[in-house]
Design a protein around this motif. Structure first.
Motif, PDB file in Angstrom:
ATOM      1  N   ARG A 164       0.829  -1.202   0.000  1.00 41.67           N
ATOM      2  CA  ARG A 164       0.000   0.000   0.000  1.00 41.67           C
ATOM      3  C   ARG A 164       0.869   1.260   0.000  1.00 41.67           C
ATOM      4  N   ALA A 165       1.930   1.228   0.799  1.00 45.21           N
ATOM      5  CA  ALA A 165       2.824   2.389   0.862  1.00 45.21           C
ATOM      6  C   ALA A 165       3.503   2.629  -0.481  1.00 45.21           C
ATOM      7  N   LEU A 166       4.001   1.574  -1.098  1.00 46.99           N
ATOM      8  CA  LEU A 166       4.658   1.709  -2.401  1.00 46.99           C
ATOM      9  C   LEU A 166       3.687   2.238  -3.456  1.00 46.99           C
ATOM     10  N   HIS A 167       2.464   1.737  -3.398  1.00 48.79           N
ATOM     11  CA  HIS A 167       1.462   2.154  -4.380  1.00 48.79           C
ATOM     12  C   HIS A 167       1.068   3.612  -4.176  1.00 48.79           C
ATOM     13  N   SER A 168       0.815   3.999  -2.949  1.00 44.10           N
ATOM     14  CA  SER A 168       0.385   5.373  -2.682  1.00 44.10           C
ATOM     15  C   SER A 168       1.486   6.389  -2.971  1.00 44.10           C
ATOM     16  N   GLU A 169       2.739   5.957  -2.815  1.00 46.28           N
ATOM     17  CA  GLU A 169       3.872   6.848  -3.098  1.00 46.28           C
ATOM     18  C   GLU A 169       4.339   6.758  -4.546  1.00 46.28           C
ATOM     19  N   ARG A 170       3.613   5.961  -5.347  1.00 46.52           N
ATOM     20  CA  ARG A 170       3.889   5.797  -6.775  1.00 46.52           C
ATOM     21  C   ARG A 170       5.326   5.335  -7.042  1.00 46.52           C
ATOM     22  N   LYS A 171       5.783   4.388  -6.238  1.00 47.66           N
ATOM     23  CA  LYS A 171       7.146   3.896  -6.382  1.00 47.66           C
ATOM     24  C   LYS A 171       7.254   2.648  -7.258  1.00 47.66           C
ATOM     25  N   PHE A 172       6.129   1.983  -7.497  1.00 48.27           N
ATOM     26  CA  PHE A 172       6.177   0.813  -8.376  1.00 48.27           C
ATOM     27  C   PHE A 172       6.520   1.248  -9.802  1.00 48.27           C
ATOM     28  N   PRO A 173       7.198   0.389 -10.560  1.00 50.66           N
ATOM     29  CA  PRO A 173       7.517   0.726 -11.951  1.00 50.66           C
ATOM     30  C   PRO A 173       6.245   1.030 -12.742  1.00 50.66           C
ATOM     31  N   LYS A 174       6.379   1.852 -13.732  1.00 48.93           N
ATOM     32  CA  LYS A 174       5.238   2.212 -14.572  1.00 48.93           C
ATOM     33  C   LYS A 174       4.628   0.959 -15.186  1.00 48.93           C
ATOM     34  N   GLY A 175       3.324   0.852 -15.099  1.00 50.55           N
ATOM     35  CA  GLY A 175       2.625  -0.289 -15.667  1.00 50.55           C
ATOM     36  C   GLY A 175       2.481  -1.466 -14.724  1.00 50.55           C
ATOM     37  N   CYS A 176       3.013  -1.357 -13.519  1.00 55.36           N
ATOM     38  CA  CYS A 176       2.916  -2.440 -12.534  1.00 55.36           C
ATOM     39  C   CYS A 176       1.655  -2.243 -11.700  1.00 55.36           C
ATOM     40  N   SER A 177       0.761  -3.219 -11.722  1.00 53.30           N
ATOM     41  CA  SER A 177      -0.494  -3.156 -10.967  1.00 53.30           C
ATOM     42  C   SER A 177      -0.386  -4.002  -9.702  1.00 53.30           C
ATOM     43  N   VAL A 178      -1.324  -3.774  -8.780  1.00 52.01           N
ATOM     44  CA  VAL A 178      -1.343  -4.512  -7.514  1.00 52.01           C
ATOM     45  C   VAL A 178      -2.737  -5.085  -7.292  1.00 52.01           C
ATOM     46  N   VAL A 238     -10.697 -28.994   3.220  1.00 51.95           N
ATOM     47  CA  VAL A 238     -12.002 -29.476   2.759  1.00 51.95           C
ATOM     48  C   VAL A 238     -13.014 -28.334   2.666  1.00 51.95           C
ATOM     49  N   PHE A 239     -13.020 -27.449   3.659  1.00 52.26           N
ATOM     50  CA  PHE A 239     -14.114 -26.492   3.781  1.00 52.26           C
ATOM     51  C   PHE A 239     -13.790 -25.049   3.367  1.00 52.26           C
ATOM     52  N   SER A 240     -12.541 -24.677   3.259  1.00 52.54           N
ATOM     53  CA  SER A 240     -12.239 -23.277   2.995  1.00 52.54           C
ATOM     54  C   SER A 240     -12.526 -22.867   1.556  1.00 52.54           C
ATOM     55  N   ARG A 241     -13.170 -21.722   1.401  1.00 45.22           N
ATOM     56  CA  ARG A 241     -13.417 -21.168   0.065  1.00 45.22           C
ATOM     57  C   ARG A 241     -12.120 -20.842  -0.641  1.00 45.22           C
ATOM     58  N   TYR A 242     -11.057 -20.539   0.115  1.00 42.38           N
ATOM     59  CA  TYR A 242      -9.796 -20.118  -0.495  1.00 42.38           C
ATOM     60  C   TYR A 242      -9.086 -21.255  -1.222  1.00 42.38           C
ATOM     61  N   MET A 243      -9.556 -22.471  -1.021  1.00 44.28           N
ATOM     62  CA  MET A 243      -9.031 -23.589  -1.801  1.00 44.28           C
ATOM     63  C   MET A 243      -9.717 -23.698  -3.160  1.00 44.28           C
ATOM     64  N   ARG A 244     -10.817 -22.945  -3.347  1.00 46.97           N
ATOM     65  CA  ARG A 244     -11.565 -22.998  -4.614  1.00 46.97           C
ATOM     66  C   ARG A 244     -11.822 -21.628  -5.228  1.00 46.97           C
ATOM     67  N   ILE A 245     -11.932 -20.591  -4.393  1.00 44.03           N
ATOM     68  CA  ILE A 245     -12.365 -19.273  -4.863  1.00 44.03           C
ATOM     69  C   ILE A 245     -11.415 -18.198  -4.356  1.00 44.03           C
ATOM     70  N   ASN A 246     -10.999 -17.315  -5.242  1.00 45.32           N
ATOM     71  CA  ASN A 246     -10.265 -16.104  -4.861  1.00 45.32           C
ATOM     72  C   ASN A 246     -10.948 -14.911  -5.500  1.00 45.32           C
ATOM     73  N   SER A 247     -11.331 -13.933  -4.684  1.00 45.65           N
ATOM     74  CA  SER A 247     -11.822 -12.650  -5.201  1.00 45.65           C
ATOM     75  C   SER A 247     -10.790 -11.597  -4.812  1.00 45.65           C
ATOM     76  N   LEU A 248     -10.409 -10.771  -5.785  1.00 42.22           N
ATOM     77  CA  LEU A 248      -9.321  -9.821  -5.580  1.00 42.22           C
ATOM     78  C   LEU A 248      -9.711  -8.421  -6.041  1.00 42.22           C
ATOM     79  N   HIS A 249      -9.032  -7.438  -5.444  1.00 42.53           N
ATOM     80  CA  HIS A 249      -9.283  -6.041  -5.785  1.00 42.53           C
ATOM     81  C   HIS A 249      -7.966  -5.375  -6.214  1.00 42.53           C
ATOM     82  N   PHE A 250      -8.054  -4.491  -7.178  1.00 45.30           N
ATOM     83  CA  PHE A 250      -6.897  -3.674  -7.554  1.00 45.30           C
ATOM     84  C   PHE A 250      -6.768  -2.503  -6.581  1.00 45.30           C
ATOM     85  N   LEU A 251      -5.537  -2.161  -6.228  1.00 48.31           N
ATOM     86  CA  LEU A 251      -5.286  -0.934  -5.481  1.00 48.31           C
ATOM     87  C   LEU A 251      -5.388   0.254  -6.454  1.00 48.31           C
TER      88      LEU A 251
END
Length: 251
Positions: A164-178, A238-251
């Motif tokens: 989050r800090a790198l993203h907010s300070e725009r330190k990631f290389p151009k074109g790099c998403s999170v 057996v029961f965790s959704r994370y073994m079958r489903i991932n929902s993600l958000h872009f920063l």
């Protein structure tokens, strides 16, 4: 009879959900490919060996569908119980099952990043290592935990803070998403595929749902972490959704 009716209704809803997902997955393939960049380079950033299988397997296998080259950066050896060397080997085995070769796996073994929920990792230190690795490997997409860390583990949350800090300070290389992995409440976390309707209804930028074959592969990856397969983790698989489903958000 009422109970049977409710169960039948639930199964019908779940079946509809499956059909809807597979239809829209095909329809959105090109959209996802454009969003994520076909043939891009992804860096999965985790805190401990087994995070890649317990939490991110749907993302790793989903990115393989759009031909992403996935690398992994693990910030500790998972040495909380003095099993660091064992866990490093287990991580390499798990990554191989998920399609990540040893040449694209980096494991940090440093006293600065202990596997300990009671220790706060230094955000600037984490960020500097992460940024250096991102630039050196031409990374176009960084994937890690969100502010909740899925399990609330402080080491997971430290990774989000650094990204989050790198993203907010725009330190990631151009074109790099999170992308950050969405944390859900305890009920949803252990609904496995029954969480699919909720995952569809809630807003997310990217949704990965594993096929049966891919889910079996995710379980094989998790089974490589033999030192960690205590009874409650077997239930998790057996029961965790994370073994079958991932929902993600872009920063």
């Amino acid at each position: 009879m009422e109970v049977v009716g409710v169960l039948c209704g639930a199964m019908a809803a779940l079946t509809w959900g499956f059909l809807w997902v597979w239809g829209t997955e095909r329809k959105k393939t090109l959209e996802k490919a454009g969003l994520l960049g076909v043939g891009g380079r992804t860096l999965l950033v985790i805190a401990h060996p087994d995070d890649e299988a317990m939490f991110f397997a749907p993302t790793v296998l989903g990115l393989a569908r759009v031909k992403h080259q996935v690398s992994l950066l693990c910030f500790s050896t998972g040495n909380y119980y003095n099993q660091g060397e064992t866990r490093k080997n287990e991580l390499l085995q798990s990554c191989a099952v998920l399609g990540i070769p040893p040449s694209r796996v980096m494991i940090i073994d440093s006293r600065d990043f202990p596997d300990d929920p009671g220790v706060q990792w230094d955000t600037e230190h984490v960020a500097s290592i992460l940024l250096r690795h991102t630039k050196a490997n031409g990374i176009s997409l960084v994937v890690t935990f969100d502010a909740g860390g899925v399990s609330g583990h402080s080491n997971h949350i430290a990774l989000y803070a650094a990204v989050r800090a790198l993203h907010s300070e725009r330190k990631f290389p151009k074109g790099c998403s999170v992308l950050t992995l969405q944390s859900v409440n305890t009920l949803r976390k252990y609904l496995s595929l029954l969480d699919l309707p909720w995952s569809l209804m809630h807003t997310q930028d990217v949704l990965f749902v594993l096929t049966s074959e891919e889910a079996a592969r995710a379980k094989r990856a998790m089974s490589c972490h033999r030192s960690q397969l205590l009874w409650f983790r077997r239930l998790y698989v057996v029961f965790s959704r994370y073994m079958r489903i991932n929902s993600l958000h872009f920063l």
